[in-house]
Scaffold this motif. Structure first.
Motif, PDB file in Angstrom:
ATOM      1  N   ALA A   3       0.224  17.342  -5.225  1.00 30.83           N
ATOM      2  CA  ALA A   3      -1.002  18.047  -5.618  1.00 30.83           C
ATOM      3  C   ALA A   3      -1.341  19.134  -4.608  1.00 30.83           C
ATOM      4  CB  ALA A   3      -2.168  17.063  -5.747  1.00 30.83           C
ATOM      5  N   GLU A   7      -1.667  23.065  -5.463  1.00 27.43           N
ATOM      6  CA  GLU A   7      -2.989  23.669  -5.266  1.00 27.43           C
ATOM      7  C   GLU A   7      -2.962  24.758  -4.198  1.00 27.43           C
ATOM      8  OE1 GLU A   7      -5.185  20.130  -4.561  1.00 27.43           O
ATOM      9  OE2 GLU A   7      -5.308  19.599  -6.699  1.00 27.43           O
ATOM     10  N   LEU A 333      -9.397  21.812 -14.569  1.00 27.91           N
ATOM     11  CA  LEU A 333      -9.047  21.995 -13.162  1.00 27.91           C
ATOM     12  C   LEU A 333     -10.251  22.180 -12.227  1.00 27.91           C
ATOM     13  CD1 LEU A 333      -5.763  24.110 -12.856  1.00 27.91           C
ATOM     14  CD2 LEU A 333      -6.238  21.830 -11.971  1.00 27.91           C
ATOM     15  N   LEU A 336     -11.494  18.774 -11.506  1.00 24.64           N
ATOM     16  CA  LEU A 336     -10.520  17.711 -11.251  1.00 24.64           C
ATOM     17  C   LEU A 336     -10.514  17.274  -9.788  1.00 24.64           C
ATOM     18  CD1 LEU A 336      -8.592  16.179 -13.085  1.00 24.64           C
ATOM     19  CD2 LEU A 336      -6.766  17.738 -12.381  1.00 24.64           C
ATOM     20  N   ALA A 337     -10.727  18.218  -8.873  1.00 26.58           N
ATOM     21  CA  ALA A 337     -10.677  17.882  -7.447  1.00 26.58           C
ATOM     22  C   ALA A 337     -11.726  16.848  -7.052  1.00 26.58           C
ATOM     23  CB  ALA A 337     -10.848  19.151  -6.614  1.00 26.58           C
ATOM     24  N   ALA A 340     -10.878  13.319  -9.553  1.00 25.55           N
ATOM     25  CA  ALA A 340      -9.603  12.608  -9.431  1.00 25.55           C
ATOM     26  C   ALA A 340      -9.142  12.619  -7.979  1.00 25.55           C
ATOM     27  CB  ALA A 340      -8.557  13.254 -10.325  1.00 25.55           C
ATOM     28  N   GLN A 342      -6.232  12.606  -4.940  1.00 30.05           N
ATOM     29  CA  GLN A 342      -5.040  13.434  -4.758  1.00 30.05           C
ATOM     30  C   GLN A 342      -3.840  12.837  -5.481  1.00 30.05           C
ATOM     31  OE1 GLN A 342      -2.862  13.989  -0.822  1.00 30.05           O
ATOM     32  NE2 GLN A 342      -4.122  15.834  -0.885  1.00 30.05           N
ATOM     33  N   ARG A 345      -4.268  13.507  -9.227  1.00 31.28           N
ATOM     34  CA  ARG A 345      -3.987  14.914  -9.545  1.00 31.28           C
ATOM     35  C   ARG A 345      -2.486  15.181  -9.501  1.00 31.28           C
ATOM     36  NH1 ARG A 345      -7.845  15.695  -5.716  1.00 31.28           N
ATOM     37  NH2 ARG A 345      -6.544  17.083  -4.432  1.00 31.28           N
ATOM     38  N   TYR A 349      -0.371  16.669 -12.720  1.00 33.93           N
ATOM     39  CA  TYR A 349       0.469  17.873 -12.645  1.00 33.93           C
ATOM     40  C   TYR A 349       1.932  17.528 -12.932  1.00 33.93           C
ATOM     41  CZ  TYR A 349      -3.582  19.558  -9.944  1.00 33.93           C
ATOM     42  OH  TYR A 349      -4.849  19.890  -9.528  1.00 33.93           O
TER      43      TYR A 349
END
Length: 418
Positions: A3, A7, A333, A336-337, A340, A342, A345, A349
């Motif tokens: 992630a 990111e 997105l 999501l941080a 969820a 790490q 995420r 992905y």
């Protein structure tokens, strides 16, 4: 972790711009290569037909006045063999008559030119729509979605068009319901991918959007009836029944499919059990749509989940339908941080990447090992994409069931581009 790596794509404006340029150049190169391939230039004079070839064949028969024949597989197979100059792949035609109207103008163009125009126009519309939704996350979404975009370009399919239409629904549902409804109504070309969006609009009481969508479907159906006659609907329904039988017998290239049915069937389960598994997954997907508003998810996050599960409802879904998944990912997105971990995420992905890349890599493997006309039924290839989406659905349900704090409504289009 995975992630963090993905990111980091958006860590600075210069890095985002570099990744966007790289992906767009790569996509343009694939389009150019496939244009030569579809045009049969160079060493590709003897090639198997692909999806856009089927579109072109149907377009020709719109003008010849025997469109109903394309819905009969035996008659269509003869047309395809004629166009291929010999053997061809398995490509029944189950699109509604509205899609026949859409592709009709391509009959006046050579296949290669028609492919170039169709793919570049729909890809451009999709990318503009995705950019409007994703904003500063555009580069990250492009990187995650790249395999799905590449395979959609490769076969000349309509995944960019359906993804853009659903994206237009999401962009306009708050303040321009009539436009959202028009886009949803245009999804009559692939109605099974619009079920979740329709349910969301019903749940959130977007009556103008629903009324507009219904009007588009009714008017376009009436136009098709006037142009092609009542028999076109009988032929279409007959093709759907026939394709269900083909699906049950495993005639389709199931390793390219992303449905639970394909995954379970290729794993060795009987067709009846695989269909029940698909029904359970479809029910869970629709539950995710219902949970968004119920669990106080923001409009943006709830819409994102709705779009992502749209490709999980029908047993007939391919990897070229995955551009729609990118629209949903772009919507969720920003939140999501904080919703969820790490690890979660990374899983989201990775599963999106796997679903998009698997069919592409497996097709390449079969072609290298057994030739361009390799039969996947003779060389076992599981349908991993379906398992990836089932796992993705579990993660989305987990986020929704965990509970959320109320968030602002979906922003205006102009705000989404900031």
């Amino acid at each position: 972790m995975f992630a963090e790596t993905l990111e980091a794509v958006q860590s600075s404006p210069s890095k985002r711009a570099a990744y966007v340029r790289f992906v767009l150049v790569a996509l343009a190169a694939i389009v150019l290569f496939k244009t030569f391939w579809f045009a049969r230039w160079g060493g590709w004079t003897d090639r198997e037909l692909a999806d856009f070839d089927a579109f072109h064949i149907v377009a020709l028969h719109v003008w010849r006045g025997d469109l109903d024949q394309v819905y009969h597989f035996e008659a269509l197979l003869k047309m395809q063999m004629e166009a291929a100059g010999g053997a061809t792949g398995f490509m029944p035609w189950t699109y509604p008559p509205q899609y026949d109207l859409l592709v009709a103008p391509f009959a006046f163009l050579p296949v290669g030119v028609g492919y170039l125009l169709f793919t570049t126009a729909t890809l451009a519309l999709y990318l503009v729509t995705l950019r409007a939704i994703a904003g500063r996350n555009f580069a990250q979404v492009l990187v995650i979605l790249f395999p799905a975009l590449a395979i959609t370009i490769g076969c000349g399919q309509n995944g960019f068009l359906t993804g853009a239409l659903i994206g237009l629904v999401c962009l306009n549902v708050e303040r321009r319901q009539w436009l959202a409804g028009f886009a949803l109504g245009a999804m009559v070309i692939k109605p099974h991918l619009a079920i979740a969006a329709g349910l969301y609009l019903l749940m959130t009481r977007r009556w103008i959007a629903l009324g507009t969508a219904a009007t588009v479907v009714l008017v376009s159906s009436l136009l098709c009836t006037l142009l092609f006659g009542w028999q076109i609907w009988t032929a279409w329904l007959g093709a759907i029944r026939e394709s269900a039988s083909f699906l049950e017998q495993g005639f389709y290239p199931l390793f390219r499919m992303i449905s639970a049915y394909a995954a379970l069937y290729k794993a060795g389960l009987p067709a009846s059990i695989a269909f029940w598994g698909q029904a359970a997954v479809a029910g869970a997907a629709l539950l995710a749509v219902l949970l968004g508003p119920v669990r106080n998810a923001s409009s943006k996050f709830a819409l994102g989940v709705t779009v992502m599960v749209s490709v999980m409802i029908s047993p007939y879904a391919y990897d070229y339908d995955l551009p729609m998944l990118g629209i949903g990912l772009a919507l969720i997105l920003p939140e999501l941080a904080k919703l969820a971990s790490q690890r979660e995420r990374s899983a989201i992905y990775g599963l999106v990447l796997l679903a998009g890349a698997y069919g592409l890599l497996q097709s390449g493997r079969l072609a290298v090992q057994f030739g361009q006309k390799a039969d996947p039924d003779q060389h076992f290839a599981p349908a991993i994409g379906g398992f990836a989406l089932m796992a993705l659905l579990v993660l989305l349900l987990r986020l929704l069931l965990r509970g959320m704090q109320p968030s602002p409504a979906l922003p205006r289009t102009a705000q989404a581009t900031e």
